[in-house]
Write a protein that holds these residues in place. Structure first.
Motif, PDB file in Angstrom:
ATOM      1  N   PRO A  74     137.223  22.720  41.123  1.00 51.77           N
ATOM      2  CA  PRO A  74     137.488  22.751  42.355  1.00 51.77           C
ATOM      3  C   PRO A  74     137.923  24.367  42.576  1.00 51.77           C
ATOM      4  CG  PRO A  74     139.391  22.125  41.361  1.00 51.77           C
ATOM      5  CD  PRO A  74     138.319  22.029  40.161  1.00 51.77           C
ATOM      6  N   TYR A  75     137.280  25.066  43.634  1.00 50.08           N
ATOM      7  CA  TYR A  75     137.586  26.377  43.717  1.00 50.08           C
ATOM      8  C   TYR A  75     137.233  26.740  45.191  1.00 50.08           C
ATOM      9  CZ  TYR A  75     137.967  31.353  43.574  1.00 50.08           C
ATOM     10  OH  TYR A  75     138.397  32.764  43.741  1.00 50.08           O
ATOM     11  N   ASP A  76     138.150  27.285  45.685  1.00 48.38           N
ATOM     12  CA  ASP A  76     138.007  27.909  47.192  1.00 48.38           C
ATOM     13  C   ASP A  76     138.773  29.154  47.220  1.00 48.38           C
ATOM     14  OD1 ASP A  76     138.126  28.444  49.710  1.00 48.38           O
ATOM     15  OD2 ASP A  76     139.062  26.638  50.547  1.00 48.38           O
ATOM     16  N   GLY A  77     138.086  30.272  47.515  1.00 44.76           N
ATOM     17  CA  GLY A  77     138.548  31.653  47.257  1.00 44.76           C
ATOM     18  C   GLY A  77     138.904  31.906  48.507  1.00 44.76           C
ATOM     19  N   ASN A  78     139.118  31.331  49.792  1.00 41.89           N
ATOM     20  CA  ASN A  78     139.328  31.555  51.146  1.00 41.89           C
ATOM     21  C   ASN A  78     140.695  31.446  51.361  1.00 41.89           C
ATOM     22  OD1 ASN A  78     139.747  32.016  53.719  1.00 41.89           O
ATOM     23  ND2 ASN A  78     138.028  31.058  54.591  1.00 41.89           N
ATOM     24  N   PRO A  79     141.631  32.262  51.448  1.00 45.27           N
ATOM     25  CA  PRO A  79     143.213  31.890  51.685  1.00 45.27           C
ATOM     26  C   PRO A  79     143.244  31.133  53.041  1.00 45.27           C
ATOM     27  CG  PRO A  79     142.986  34.296  51.083  1.00 45.27           C
ATOM     28  CD  PRO A  79     141.514  33.767  51.367  1.00 45.27           C
ATOM     29  N   ALA A  80     142.607  31.234  53.919  1.00 45.56           N
ATOM     30  CA  ALA A  80     142.637  30.532  55.193  1.00 45.56           C
ATOM     31  C   ALA A  80     142.341  28.916  55.106  1.00 45.56           C
ATOM     32  CB  ALA A  80     141.702  31.192  56.261  1.00 45.56           C
ATOM     33  N   THR A  81     141.849  28.881  53.860  1.00 47.86           N
ATOM     34  CA  THR A  81     141.441  27.259  53.889  1.00 47.86           C
ATOM     35  C   THR A  81     141.852  26.548  52.469  1.00 47.86           C
ATOM     36  OG1 THR A  81     139.249  27.698  52.677  1.00 47.86           O
ATOM     37  CG2 THR A  81     139.332  27.241  55.307  1.00 47.86           C
ATOM     38  N   ASN A  82     142.460  27.495  51.515  1.00 47.25           N
ATOM     39  CA  ASN A  82     142.727  27.058  50.234  1.00 47.25           C
ATOM     40  C   ASN A  82     143.998  26.525  50.093  1.00 47.25           C
ATOM     41  OD1 ASN A  82     144.165  29.217  49.731  1.00 47.25           O
ATOM     42  ND2 ASN A  82     142.520  30.093  48.612  1.00 47.25           N
ATOM     43  N   GLY A  83     144.856  26.614  51.092  1.00 45.54           N
ATOM     44  CA  GLY A  83     146.373  25.969  51.272  1.00 45.54           C
ATOM     45  C   GLY A  83     147.296  26.678  50.091  1.00 45.54           C
ATOM     46  N   GLY A  84     146.658  28.098  49.858  1.00 48.43           N
ATOM     47  CA  GLY A  84     147.757  28.834  48.778  1.00 48.43           C
ATOM     48  C   GLY A  84     147.106  28.849  47.453  1.00 48.43           C
ATOM     49  N   TYR A  85     146.184  27.952  46.998  1.00 49.39           N
ATOM     50  CA  TYR A  85     145.918  27.734  45.695  1.00 49.39           C
ATOM     51  C   TYR A  85     144.398  27.515  45.568  1.00 49.39           C
ATOM     52  CZ  TYR A  85     145.415  25.839  41.087  1.00 49.39           C
ATOM     53  OH  TYR A  85     144.651  25.324  39.987  1.00 49.39           O
ATOM     54  N   ALA A  86     143.770  28.792  45.119  1.00 53.29           N
ATOM     55  CA  ALA A  86     142.320  28.640  44.876  1.00 53.29           C
ATOM     56  C   ALA A  86     141.709  27.790  43.950  1.00 53.29           C
ATOM     57  CB  ALA A  86     141.781  30.187  44.667  1.00 53.29           C
ATOM     58  N   GLY A  87     142.437  27.219  42.917  1.00 56.35           N
ATOM     59  CA  GLY A  87     141.820  26.518  41.972  1.00 56.35           C
ATOM     60  C   GLY A  87     141.248  27.242  40.997  1.00 56.35           C
ATOM     61  N   TYR A  88     140.121  27.068  40.208  1.00 58.11           N
ATOM     62  CA  TYR A  88     139.633  27.675  38.828  1.00 58.11           C
ATOM     63  C   TYR A  88     138.463  27.799  38.977  1.00 58.11           C
ATOM     64  CZ  TYR A  88     139.387  23.412  36.219  1.00 58.11           C
ATOM     65  OH  TYR A  88     139.076  22.277  35.794  1.00 58.11           O
ATOM     66  N   ARG A  89     137.777  28.739  38.273  1.00 65.55           N
ATOM     67  CA  ARG A  89     136.504  28.993  37.894  1.00 65.55           C
ATOM     68  C   ARG A  89     136.390  29.642  36.608  1.00 65.55           C
ATOM     69  NH1 ARG A  89     134.791  33.544  42.526  1.00 65.55           N
ATOM     70  NH2 ARG A  89     136.426  35.037  42.040  1.00 65.55           N
ATOM     71  N   ASP A  90     135.280  29.208  35.726  1.00 69.89           N
ATOM     72  CA  ASP A  90     135.086  29.967  34.602  1.00 69.89           C
ATOM     73  C   ASP A  90     133.640  29.840  34.480  1.00 69.89           C
ATOM     74  OD1 ASP A  90     134.978  27.518  33.529  1.00 69.89           O
ATOM     75  OD2 ASP A  90     137.081  27.421  33.103  1.00 69.89           O
ATOM     76  N   THR A  91     133.146  30.191  33.201  1.00 66.59           N
ATOM     77  CA  THR A  91     131.652  30.012  32.812  1.00 66.59           C
ATOM     78  C   THR A  91     131.464  28.684  31.853  1.00 66.59           C
ATOM     79  OG1 THR A  91     131.963  31.697  31.216  1.00 66.59           O
ATOM     80  CG2 THR A  91     131.502  32.373  33.506  1.00 66.59           C
TER      81      THR A  91
END
Length: 201
Positions: A74-91
């Motif tokens: 789960p990842y959402d880099g947009n502060p306007a929609t992520n509720g203050g928590y972006a989630g995480y991303r890796d490779t």
């Protein structure tokens, strides 16, 4: 369709008699890759729900971008929609065609972006569904092949599916929905399956 009407339909999703074949009662329409109605199940790429105004992607089994087996963190880099928590991303987490994903990362944001770049069914405004939207369609999902079922979302991998971030009180989080109903879910490395939707005015 007004938001209030859509919410009412979604809330009653399980009482609408969602058992007909696509197009059988005029509610569901099969679409091809361009977004045009089709009766060719081999060309069937999306499903439009005329009652809610939503269009759903139909998963594939070809190992491509939208293969039903792929999982995402789960990842959402947009502060306007992520509720203050972006989630995480890796490779390393998740399983997908990394060469098609920004940064080689199998996360929900890169999947949405990749599908929008591809212009699925002629559109570039695909998104994660809200929890009520996906839950209302659960009984129309099946793992069966598209040419063997009358349900409108075929070839669904059994497991948990991400929904968009929702805020309840002061807490924001992304919920998951088990598809198809009574499926035997698999547990991954914090990554789960995805089924996208778009609003069809």
């Amino acid at each position: 369709m007004r938001r209030a009407e859509r919410r009412a339909l979604l809330a009653c999703g399980l009482c609408l008699g969602l058992t007909g074949a696509a197009g059988a009662d005029g509610r569901f329409v099969r679409l091809d890759a361009t977004g045009a109605p089709t009766e060719d199940r081999n060309a069937w790429t999306c499903t439009r729900d005329t009652a809610t105004g939503l269009t759903w992607e139909v998963k594939t089994v070809d190992g491509g971008l939208r293969d039903r087996r792929w999982t995402y963190t789960p990842y959402d880099g947009n502060p306007a929609t992520n509720g203050g928590y972006a989630g995480y991303r890796d490779t390393t987490s998740g399983k997908c065609g990394r060469e098609q994903m920004a940064g080689g990362s199998c996360n929900t944001e890169t999947y949405v972006a990749a599908v929008n770049r591809a212009g699925l069914c002629g559109h570039r405004d695909w998104r994660l569904p809200a929890y009520p939207e996906l839950a209302a369609m659960a009984r129309q999902t099946t793992a069966a092949a598209r040419d063997t079922t009358d349900l409108v979302l075929p070839e669904i991998e059994e497991g948990w599916y991400w929904t968009a971030v929702a805020t309840v009180g002061v807490t924001s989080f992304s919920r998951v929905v088990l598809l198809p109903p009574r499926a035997r879910p698999q547990f991954y490395d914090g990554s789960y399956l995805v089924l996208l939707v778009r609003d069809d005015p």
